[in-house]
Design an enzyme around this catalytic site. Structure first.
Site, PDB file in Angstrom:
ATOM      1  N   GLY A 225       0.813  -1.204   0.000  1.00  0.00           N
ATOM      2  CA  GLY A 225       0.000   0.000   0.000  1.00  0.00           C
ATOM      3  C   GLY A 225       0.844   1.250   0.000  1.00  0.00           C
ATOM      4  N   PRO A 226       0.231   2.393  -0.292  1.00  0.00           N
ATOM      5  CG  PRO A 226      -1.182   3.878  -1.369  1.00  0.00           C
ATOM      6  CD  PRO A 226      -1.180   2.562  -0.671  1.00  0.00           C
ATOM      7  N   PRO A 227       2.459   4.908   1.195  1.00  0.00           N
ATOM      8  CG  PRO A 227       4.436   6.051   0.740  1.00  0.00           C
ATOM      9  CD  PRO A 227       3.191   5.560   0.081  1.00  0.00           C
ATOM     10  CB  THR A 229      -2.129   3.031   3.872  1.00  0.00           C
ATOM     11  OG1 THR A 229      -1.031   2.151   3.619  1.00  0.00           O
ATOM     12  CG2 THR A 229      -2.283   3.976   2.692  1.00  0.00           C
ATOM     13  CE  LYS A 231       3.052  -0.157   3.664  1.00  0.00           C
ATOM     14  NZ  LYS A 231       2.556   1.213   3.443  1.00  0.00           N
ATOM     15  CD  GLU A 448      -3.683  31.530  -8.370  1.00  0.00           C
ATOM     16  OE1 GLU A 448      -4.473  30.568  -8.473  1.00  0.00           O
ATOM     17  OE2 GLU A 448      -2.458  31.420  -8.545  1.00  0.00           O
TER      18      GLU A 448
END
Length: 662
Positions: A225-227, A229, A231, A448
């Site tokens: 998984g992505p950083p 998340t 784990k 902008e």
């Protein structure tokens, strides 16, 4: 929760991290011995100077004998210690005084004896038997000092030998379950992942339940998984629920500069696991040691590949009935060696993805229990406004909001602090202290305003969230949008409109001022990357078709090569240029059509500095704002800092943010 009384304690290994005998304190014993040796040495050096008697020069002594000031009654004895020493006494009773005369026995002894014969003095020669004792007393501190030095040297040899013997020991750290225990209640936003790993908890609690039917628990579980998340947090929760020892180690801890050390640590780690079975061994960032073999600079015999080979053998060699389960985590599963992922080693891959809106709300509720929230704060609103945020980013949002509320002296965190913290985490902190001239501020306002108007008028764009000319992060102004719901795919029309929005700032500058600035560098970079992926990866070019022309960014820099011809490369560049040019022309047509709204929005930005989506829609529909924003004084910084200007061309802007001139 029932405890397992049959589970053995941690191994008594002094060389392993966490062992009781490894930490070495200051050597107070050696310091005390060294101090005593130095004191004895100083005392030994002072012994010769403390002999009895007042010292008298030899010439003065001879003169006194010649003048009969010293007679045969005065000279009692002559003591010889290396060079001869004469000791004599003068005076009677209480007026007695003892003198000590030292002379060279080789040069003056014969002359002195002749003088004694002339004066009738008969000396009583005695040889001092304390010469050996004095010599030993003076030599003893030196010997003691040498002994202390030898003792220190011997200790260093022992420590060096023990360090060499423990160099190949595993660096896995044993997590004590009685402290900072983590359970599944503290893990939110990944319900499917928790369901997959719950089997591990049941097996560790009751292995016979699975053995009765002949089933085998997975030997290894790979969390992908992505950083941020969760784990590592999920692995700790598994150990906390099962109440078993939890060994934690990083993939980089195996690799050293010495060949064979990593393989030795792998073997020692599995031995520790077997001694503590049932247990969990968690290897974080396993891609540091588990990459494809044969792609390294050292060929097939470098240290990393030997470590990987040892890991493969150990995982294939131990039985799951022993109760040792390997859990690994990585955010780069594509670089792992295929032999590591085959059944029998890492049998199961658990995907821990970014949380959806329900998962984000659950994560926010978990972290909100640790802070004081105002009663009217709806975490669901914050969850809907934070698409793409990981669990770590959501925890950071709560923490930043708490710090902001504390600075403002509030009793609880309100919705305003939560939204401001969300913007700060994703897009950076506002830099109100940055000194900007009126000319640059006007240029930023039109830049902008161009982005904001295109976001409002185009059909396939995300809702406008906020537009501001206050410097934030790397840019001098920002146009922010937030999706209404979580999105997992992007349509071609949405990408084309996103390209038009990216061109809005540069087009507005050209229309109003007749000139352009370097402030659109971030927009150009983002648009070019998006157009290249549309052509090379997503098959959205009619001329090139559904062919993958990506350059293999996952490969190493030395091995990267193009798999297409030079003519195809020119066609790719032509298609990318055509997409961006078409987007530029569309943006110019729309902004010329809404020139009045462009001027009105830029004027409002110069006055209020920040406008939300509702204010922009009022200007687009009515030409003015129905409910203009109330000006709020900015929060003064706790520590004054010097402002600095950074070029936005050096940094890539995150998704959801359109850059302004820098």
């Amino acid at each position: 929760m029932s405890e397992n009384p049959q589970r053995p304690g941690p191994p008594e290994n002094p060389d392993r991290r966490g062992g009781g005998n490894e930490p070495q304190g200051f050597n107070w014993k050696g310091l005390i011995i060294l101090s005593i040796a130095i004191g004895l040495l100083a005392a030994g050096l002072m012994i010769p100077s403390s002999a009895g008697g007042q010292k008298l020069e030899y010439r003065r002594f001879v003169d006194m004998v010649q003048k009969d000031e010293i007679n045969k009654e005065s000279v009692k004895k002559i003591t010889e210690v290396g060079a001869e020493v004469i000791t004599f006494t003068t005076g009677q009773d209480q007026a007695k005084r003892t003198y000590r005369v030292q002379f060279d026995s080789l040069m003056e002894k014969e002359r002195l004896n002749k003088l004694f014969d002339e004066k009738g003095i008969v000396p009583n020669y005695e040889y001092d038997n304390n010469m050996g004792t004095s010599f030993m007393l003076s030599l003893l501190p030196v010997l003691l000092l040498l002994g202390v030095l030898w003792f220190f040297f011997r200790q260093q040899i022992k420590m060096a030998g023990r360090g060499a013997m423990s160099f190949g020991k595993s660096r896995a750290r044993l997590l004590a379950m009685d402290k900072n225990k983590v359970t599944f209640k503290q893990v939110a936003g990944c319900d499917e992942a928790k369901e997959e790993v719950w089997e591990l908890v049941e097996f560790l609690k009751d292995p016979r339940k699975f053995q009765r039917l002949g089933g085998h628990i997975p030997k290894g579980v790979l969390m992908v998984g992505p950083p941020g998340t969760g784990k590592t947090l999920l692995a700790k929760a598994i150990a906390g629920e099962a109440d078993v020892p939890f060994f934690s180690i990083s993939g980089s801890d195996f690799v050293e500069m010495f060949v064979g050390v990593g393989a030795s640590r792998v073997r020692d780690m599995f031995e520790q696991g077997k001694k503590n079975a049932p247990c969990l061994i968690f290897i974080d960032e396993i891609d540091a040691v588990g990459r494809h073999r044969g792609h390294g600079m050292g060929g097939g015999h470098d240290e990393r590949e030997q470590t990987l080979n040892a890991l493969l053998v150990e995982m294939d060699g131990f039985d799951t009935q022993e109760g040792v389960i390997i859990i690994a985590a990585t955010n780069r599963p594509d670089v792992l060696d295929p032999a590591l992922l085959r059944p029998g080693r890492f049998d199961r891959q658990v995907t821990v993805s970014l949380p959806d809106v329900k998962g984000r709300e659950a994560i926010l509720k978990v972290h909100a229990k640790k802070v004081k929230m105002a009663a009217d704060v709806e975490l669901g609103v914050i969850a809907r406004g934070t698409p793409g945020y990981s669990g770590a980013e959501l925890a950071n949002v709560i923490n930043e909001a708490a710090l902001l509320a504390a600075r403002r002296g509030l009793k609880g965190i309100t919705l305003r602090e939560m939204e401001e913290a969300r913007d700060k985490v994703r897009w950076g902190k506002e830099r109100r202290s940055l000194a900007i001239s009126e000319k640059e501020k006007e240029n930023t306002a039109y830049h902008e305003a161009g982005h904001a108007i295109l976001l409002d008028v185009l059909e396939h764009t995300e809702p406008l969230h906020k537009v501001t000319i206050i410097p934030r992060g790397p840019s001098l102004g920002s146009t922010m949008w937030l999706p209404e719901e979580d999105k997992y795919n992007t349509r071609k029309n949405e990408l084309l409109d996103a390209l038009v929005v990216a061109m809005g700032g540069r087009v507005a500058e050209e229309i109003v001022f007749g000139d352009v600035t370097s402030g659109a560098s971030g927009d150009i970079k983002m648009a070019t990357g998006m157009a290249r992926r549309m052509v090379c990866e997503w098959g959205m070019s009619n001329a090139l078709g559904m062919v993958d022309y990506s350059d293999g960014a996952e490969q190493s820099m030395l091995a990267r090569s193009r798999d297409y011809s030079e003519a195809t490369a020119q066609k790719i560049d032509s298609e990318i240029r055509e997409l961006i040019d078409n987007a530029y022309q569309r943006a110019k047509t729309l902004l010329l059509k809404h020139r009045a709204e462009l001027d009105a929005l830029a004027k409002a930005l110069l006055e209020y500095e920040t406008l939300d989506g509702a204010n922009v829609r009022d200007i687009m529909e009515h030409g003015s704002m129905m409910n203009p924003p109330t000006s709020q004084p900015p929060t003064p910084p706790m520590i004054p800092v010097e402002s600095s200007v950074r070029d936005s061309a050096e940094e890539e802007l995150p998704p959801g943010l359109a850059g302004a001139p820098a």
